[in-house]
Design a protein around this motif. Structure first.
Motif, PDB file in Angstrom:
ATOM      1  N   ILE A  90      24.243  -7.369 -86.125  1.00  0.00           N
ATOM      2  CA  ILE A  90      24.764  -8.698 -86.457  1.00  0.00           C
ATOM      3  C   ILE A  90      25.620  -8.635 -87.720  1.00  0.00           C
ATOM      4  N   ALA A  91      25.136  -7.942 -88.741  1.00  0.00           N
ATOM      5  CA  ALA A  91      25.891  -7.835 -89.989  1.00  0.00           C
ATOM      6  C   ALA A  91      27.201  -7.080 -89.773  1.00  0.00           C
ATOM      7  N   GLY A  92      27.120  -5.991 -89.025  1.00  0.00           N
ATOM      8  CA  GLY A  92      28.322  -5.204 -88.767  1.00  0.00           C
ATOM      9  C   GLY A  92      29.358  -5.980 -87.990  1.00  0.00           C
ATOM     10  N   LEU A  93      28.920  -6.716 -86.972  1.00  0.00           N
ATOM     11  CA  LEU A  93      29.856  -7.513 -86.173  1.00  0.00           C
ATOM     12  C   LEU A  93      30.439  -8.666 -86.980  1.00  0.00           C
ATOM     13  N   ALA A  94      29.656  -9.221 -87.892  1.00  0.00           N
ATOM     14  CA  ALA A  94      30.186 -10.289 -88.746  1.00  0.00           C
ATOM     15  C   ALA A  94      31.347  -9.769 -89.590  1.00  0.00           C
ATOM     16  N   VAL A  95      31.184  -8.589 -90.155  1.00  0.00           N
ATOM     17  CA  VAL A  95      32.272  -7.980 -90.928  1.00  0.00           C
ATOM     18  C   VAL A  95      33.473  -7.704 -90.031  1.00  0.00           C
ATOM     19  N   CYS A  96      33.211  -7.184 -88.835  1.00  0.00           N
ATOM     20  CA  CYS A  96      34.301  -6.879 -87.903  1.00  0.00           C
ATOM     21  C   CYS A  96      35.070  -8.141 -87.508  1.00  0.00           C
ATOM     22  N   LEU A  97      34.353  -9.228 -87.286  1.00  0.00           N
ATOM     23  CA  LEU A  97      35.019 -10.485 -86.918  1.00  0.00           C
ATOM     24  C   LEU A  97      35.938 -10.980 -88.022  1.00  0.00           C
ATOM     25  N   VAL A  98      35.471 -10.880 -89.254  1.00  0.00           N
ATOM     26  CA  VAL A  98      36.301 -11.315 -90.382  1.00  0.00           C
ATOM     27  C   VAL A  98      37.543 -10.432 -90.499  1.00  0.00           C
ATOM     28  N   ARG A  99      37.349  -9.111 -90.408  1.00  0.00           N
ATOM     29  CA  ARG A  99      38.474  -8.200 -90.557  1.00  0.00           C
ATOM     30  C   ARG A  99      39.405  -8.241 -89.350  1.00  0.00           C
ATOM     31  N   ALA A 100      38.863  -8.555 -88.173  1.00  0.00           N
ATOM     32  CA  ALA A 100      39.677  -8.574 -86.957  1.00  0.00           C
ATOM     33  C   ALA A 100      40.733  -9.668 -86.999  1.00  0.00           C
ATOM     34  N   ARG A 101      40.471 -10.723 -87.728  1.00  0.00           N
ATOM     35  CA  ARG A 101      41.435 -11.841 -87.799  1.00  0.00           C
ATOM     36  C   ARG A 101      42.783 -11.374 -88.332  1.00  0.00           C
ATOM     37  N   ALA A 102      42.762 -10.395 -89.230  1.00  0.00           N
ATOM     38  CA  ALA A 102      44.012  -9.892 -89.796  1.00  0.00           C
ATOM     39  C   ALA A 102      44.783  -9.023 -88.802  1.00  0.00           C
ATOM     40  N   ASP A 103      44.070  -8.431 -87.835  1.00  0.00           N
ATOM     41  CA  ASP A 103      44.705  -7.537 -86.866  1.00  0.00           C
ATOM     42  C   ASP A 103      45.181  -8.254 -85.613  1.00  0.00           C
ATOM     43  N   LEU A 104      44.675  -9.438 -85.351  1.00  0.00           N
ATOM     44  CA  LEU A 104      45.036 -10.142 -84.124  1.00  0.00           C
ATOM     45  C   LEU A 104      46.394 -10.823 -84.285  1.00  0.00           C
ATOM     46  N   ASP A 105      47.319 -10.459 -83.431  1.00  0.00           N
ATOM     47  CA  ASP A 105      48.632 -11.081 -83.409  1.00  0.00           C
ATOM     48  C   ASP A 105      49.074 -11.216 -81.960  1.00  0.00           C
ATOM     49  N   GLU A 106      50.351 -11.520 -81.738  1.00  0.00           N
ATOM     50  CA  GLU A 106      50.820 -11.755 -80.371  1.00  0.00           C
ATOM     51  C   GLU A 106      50.757 -10.507 -79.507  1.00  0.00           C
ATOM     52  N   ARG A 107      50.678  -9.319 -80.133  1.00  0.00           N
ATOM     53  CA  ARG A 107      50.538  -8.089 -79.362  1.00  0.00           C
ATOM     54  C   ARG A 107      49.078  -7.707 -79.182  1.00  0.00           C
ATOM     55  N   THR A 108      48.306  -7.801 -80.265  1.00  0.00           N
ATOM     56  CA  THR A 108      46.929  -7.309 -80.233  1.00  0.00           C
ATOM     57  C   THR A 108      46.002  -8.203 -79.420  1.00  0.00           C
ATOM     58  N   ALA A 109      46.181  -9.509 -79.497  1.00  0.00           N
ATOM     59  CA  ALA A 109      45.258 -10.423 -78.809  1.00  0.00           C
ATOM     60  C   ALA A 109      45.251 -10.223 -77.291  1.00  0.00           C
ATOM     61  N   PRO A 110      46.400 -10.221 -76.607  1.00  0.00           N
ATOM     62  CA  PRO A 110      46.364  -9.947 -75.162  1.00  0.00           C
ATOM     63  C   PRO A 110      45.843  -8.550 -74.849  1.00  0.00           C
ATOM     64  N   MET A 111      46.211  -7.584 -75.710  1.00  0.00           N
ATOM     65  CA  MET A 111      45.762  -6.208 -75.490  1.00  0.00           C
ATOM     66  C   MET A 111      44.242  -6.118 -75.613  1.00  0.00           C
ATOM     67  N   ALA A 112      43.668  -6.873 -76.545  1.00  0.00           N
ATOM     68  CA  ALA A 112      42.212  -6.864 -76.711  1.00  0.00           C
ATOM     69  C   ALA A 112      41.522  -7.351 -75.444  1.00  0.00           C
ATOM     70  N   GLY A 113      42.054  -8.399 -74.833  1.00  0.00           N
ATOM     71  CA  GLY A 113      41.476  -8.885 -73.584  1.00  0.00           C
ATOM     72  C   GLY A 113      41.570  -7.868 -72.470  1.00  0.00           C
ATOM     73  N   LEU A 114      42.717  -7.208 -72.365  1.00  0.00           N
ATOM     74  CA  LEU A 114      42.896  -6.188 -71.322  1.00  0.00           C
ATOM     75  C   LEU A 114      41.973  -4.998 -71.551  1.00  0.00           C
ATOM     76  N   VAL A 115      41.854  -4.577 -72.806  1.00  0.00           N
ATOM     77  CA  VAL A 115      40.995  -3.437 -73.128  1.00  0.00           C
ATOM     78  C   VAL A 115      39.531  -3.760 -72.825  1.00  0.00           C
ATOM     79  N   THR A 116      39.094  -4.964 -73.168  1.00  0.00           N
ATOM     80  CA  THR A 116      37.711  -5.371 -72.891  1.00  0.00           C
ATOM     81  C   THR A 116      37.429  -5.339 -71.391  1.00  0.00           C
TER      82      THR A 116
END
Length: 238
Positions: free
Chosen positions: A28-54
């Motif tokens: 839970i703690a690790g994912l909380a950190v990842c969620l906060v840091r992921a916001r900086a990486d999500l953009d118009e390229r990364t967000a669709p790619m994240a869905g496809l990768v999942t």
């Protein structure tokens, strides 16, 4: 026999309740950190790619490949998601896959969800990404270098993630097997599984880079060895 591999997808009862709670809190703690840091990486390229990768990792994890008579494995996906969408977003993607598998398909126990997320979505992803970053100069040199980097990162990710299970079993294992036997079985099997993981990861990353190298997180900021050439202009001008 899927159970020979499923020790990585831990089932209920392999570790005691206090150990499950501790590593659940770590997840839970690790994912909380990842969620906060992921916001900086999500953009118009990364967000669709994240869905496809999942979706891709979820689908491929449902397919087993044989490694020994009576033993099989499947993709963990740590290095794959880290190379394509980065470690912060990748860890969240893999955690979603593991949660859906546990809740809907009984693949991994509910009480073991925290340990599974710790091993595969945190330890595996960041181990794979660490190797990929260490070899980034090789990956940026050519497509062959990228494919080789993906293979090595995926192999290491698989073995290191299995060591997470060994640590959890050492802390609170309740399966009845000795720690030495668990260590030998997990590392030995996952070294073999890592070869299959490396092949799948290298093929997938290479395919993405061949079409859209700009979508490969590891290559961000690289100069154009892997970038597609522009189509020649009319009249033959380059």
């Amino acid at each position: 026999m899927r159970t020979a591999y499923s020790a990585m997808h831990m089932s209920d009862g392999l570790v005691n309740a206090p150990t499950s709670l501790v590593f659940g809190a770590i997840a839970i703690a690790g994912l909380a950190v990842c969620l906060v840091r992921a916001r900086a990486d999500l953009d118009e390229r990364t967000a669709p790619m994240a869905g496809l990768v999942t979706a891709f990792v979820f689908a491929v994890q449902m397919v087993n490949f044989p490694i020994l008579p009576g033993a099989s494995g499947h993709l963990l996906g740590g290095a794959l998601v880290a190379i394509l969408v980065g470690p912060w977003v990748g860890a969240v993607c893999l955690a979603i896959v593991l949660a859906v598998q546990a809740l809907l398909f009984a693949d991994g126990g509910l009480t073991a969800l925290g340990t599974n997320i710790t091993n595969m979505a945190l330890i595996g992803v960041f181990a794979g990404y660490g190797v990929a970053v260490a070899l980034r100069a090789v990956a940026r040199r050519s497509r062959g270098g990228l494919v080789a980097t993906a293979f090595v990162a995926a192999f290491v990710n698989t073995v290191v993630a299995s060591l997470g299970f060994v640590l959890e079993y050492a802390v609170g294992g309740s399966g009845g097997a000795s720690l030495g036997a668990v260590f030998g079985l997990m590392v030995g099997l996952h070294a073999l599984i890592g070869i299959g993981e490396g092949v799948i990861t290298a093929a997938t990353v290479g395919a993405v880079a061949a079409v859209r190298p700009d979508l490969v997180y590891l290559l961000r900021g690289s100069r154009p060895v892997l970038v597609r050439r522009a189509a020649p202009a009319a009249g033959g001008a380059a």
